[in-house]
Design a protein around this motif. Structure first.
Motif, short mmCIF file in Angstrom:
data_model
loop_
_atom_site.label_atom_id
_atom_site.label_comp_id
_atom_site.label_asym_id
_atom_site.label_seq_id
_atom_site.Cartn_x
_atom_site.Cartn_y
_atom_site.Cartn_z
N PRO A 1 0.82 -1.21 0.00
CA PRO A 1 0.00 0.00 0.00
C PRO A 1 0.86 1.27 0.00
O PRO A 1 1.94 1.29 0.57
CB PRO A 1 -0.80 -0.11 1.31
CG PRO A 1 -0.83 -1.58 1.61
CD PRO A 1 0.48 -2.11 1.11
N GLY A 2 0.34 2.30 -0.64
CA GLY A 2 1.04 3.59 -0.67
C GLY A 2 1.67 3.92 -2.01
O GLY A 2 1.97 5.08 -2.29
N TYR A 3 1.88 2.93 -2.86
CA TYR A 3 2.49 3.18 -4.16
C TYR A 3 1.56 3.93 -5.10
O TYR A 3 2.02 4.54 -6.05
CB TYR A 3 2.94 1.87 -4.81
CG TYR A 3 4.29 1.39 -4.34
CD1 TYR A 3 5.43 1.62 -5.10
CD2 TYR A 3 4.44 0.71 -3.15
CE1 TYR A 3 6.67 1.17 -4.68
CE2 TYR A 3 5.67 0.26 -2.71
CZ TYR A 3 6.78 0.49 -3.49
OH TYR A 3 8.02 0.07 -3.06
N ASP A 4 0.26 3.85 -4.85
CA ASP A 4 -0.68 4.55 -5.73
C ASP A 4 -0.35 6.04 -5.80
O ASP A 4 -0.40 6.65 -6.87
CB ASP A 4 -2.13 4.33 -5.27
CG ASP A 4 -2.37 4.70 -3.82
OD1 ASP A 4 -1.42 4.72 -3.02
OD2 ASP A 4 -3.55 4.94 -3.48
N MET A 5 0.07 6.62 -4.68
CA MET A 5 0.44 8.03 -4.67
C MET A 5 1.72 8.27 -5.46
O MET A 5 1.86 9.28 -6.13
CB MET A 5 0.60 8.53 -3.23
CG MET A 5 -0.68 8.45 -2.42
SD MET A 5 -2.00 9.48 -3.07
CE MET A 5 -1.40 11.08 -2.59
N LEU A 6 2.67 7.33 -5.38
CA LEU A 6 3.93 7.48 -6.11
C LEU A 6 3.68 7.45 -7.62
O LEU A 6 4.40 8.12 -8.37
CB LEU A 6 4.92 6.38 -5.72
CG LEU A 6 5.38 6.36 -4.27
CD1 LEU A 6 6.35 5.20 -4.04
CD2 LEU A 6 6.00 7.69 -3.86
N PHE A 7 2.69 6.68 -8.04
CA PHE A 7 2.34 6.60 -9.46
C PHE A 7 1.43 7.75 -9.89
O PHE A 7 1.06 7.83 -11.05
CB PHE A 7 1.65 5.27 -9.76
CG PHE A 7 2.58 4.12 -9.97
CD1 PHE A 7 2.96 3.74 -11.25
CD2 PHE A 7 3.08 3.40 -8.90
CE1 PHE A 7 3.82 2.67 -11.46
CE2 PHE A 7 3.93 2.33 -9.10
CZ PHE A 7 4.31 1.96 -10.37
N GLY A 8 1.06 8.60 -8.94
CA GLY A 8 0.14 9.69 -9.28
C GLY A 8 -1.27 9.21 -9.53
O GLY A 8 -2.05 9.84 -10.23
N ARG A 9 -1.61 8.06 -8.95
CA ARG A 9 -2.93 7.45 -9.13
C ARG A 9 -3.54 7.12 -7.80
O ARG A 9 -3.73 5.96 -7.45
CB ARG A 9 -2.81 6.16 -9.96
CG ARG A 9 -2.17 6.27 -11.33
CD ARG A 9 -3.02 7.10 -12.25
NE ARG A 9 -2.73 6.92 -13.65
CZ ARG A 9 -1.80 7.58 -14.33
NH1 ARG A 9 -1.02 8.42 -13.72
NH2 ARG A 9 -1.65 7.40 -15.62
N PRO A 10 -3.86 8.13 -6.98
CA PRO A 10 -4.41 7.83 -5.65
C PRO A 10 -5.68 7.00 -5.77
O PRO A 10 -6.54 7.29 -6.60
CB PRO A 10 -4.68 9.19 -5.03
CG PRO A 10 -4.54 10.19 -6.12
CD PRO A 10 -3.82 9.55 -7.26
#
Length: 139
Positions: free
Chosen positions: A117-126
């Protein structure tokens, strides 16, 4: 996607003064990402990236364990000379948002399912936690 187009987008999003800085960030981030993806998802992502970066993704650094998003940023900082955690977060965001664009929504969802969890923000895809499709247990 052509290498030049990929790097142009990374350079623009990362606001790098030179393409070589964008290239350095892309190489480090994709090498670390490749260590966290397996199987068909990694192969499909590689097929959507320029050949140079596909090879980096397919021949990753070895990861002993999956890194949290925060530790991924710290590891990136360690791989980029002169980087801090703040600049590495910027580098990761620039590279992974361009990578997500190249991958498309469906493959990006598959990538995020393989990552902590948390990678969605790194990909710019919250991820929208109100979305019935969203399930943290699935990740």
């Amino acid at each position: 996607m052509l290498r030049e187009a990929f790097l142009d987008q990374v350079q623009e999003r990362g606001e790098y003064p030179t393409r070589s800085e964008a290239d350095r960030a892309a190489r480090a981030v994709l090498a670390l990402l490749g260590a966290h993806l397996v199987g068909e998802v990694r192969a499909e992502l590689a097929a959507r990236l320029p050949e140079t970066f596909a090879l980096i993704l397919l021949n990753p650094l070895q990861a002993a364990e999956p890194l949290s998003a925060e530790r991924f940023v710290r590891a990136t900082a360690a791989w980029i000379e002169g980087a801090t955690e703040q600049t590495a977060a910027w580098d990761v965001g620039a590279v992974l948002s361009v990578t997500a664009d190249a991958a498309g929504d469906e493959l990006t969802r598959g990538i995020l399912l393989q990552l902590p969890p948390g990678y969605d923000m790194l990909f710019g895809r919250p991820q929208d936690t109100a979305d019935p499709e969203y399930s943290p247990q699935r990740r």
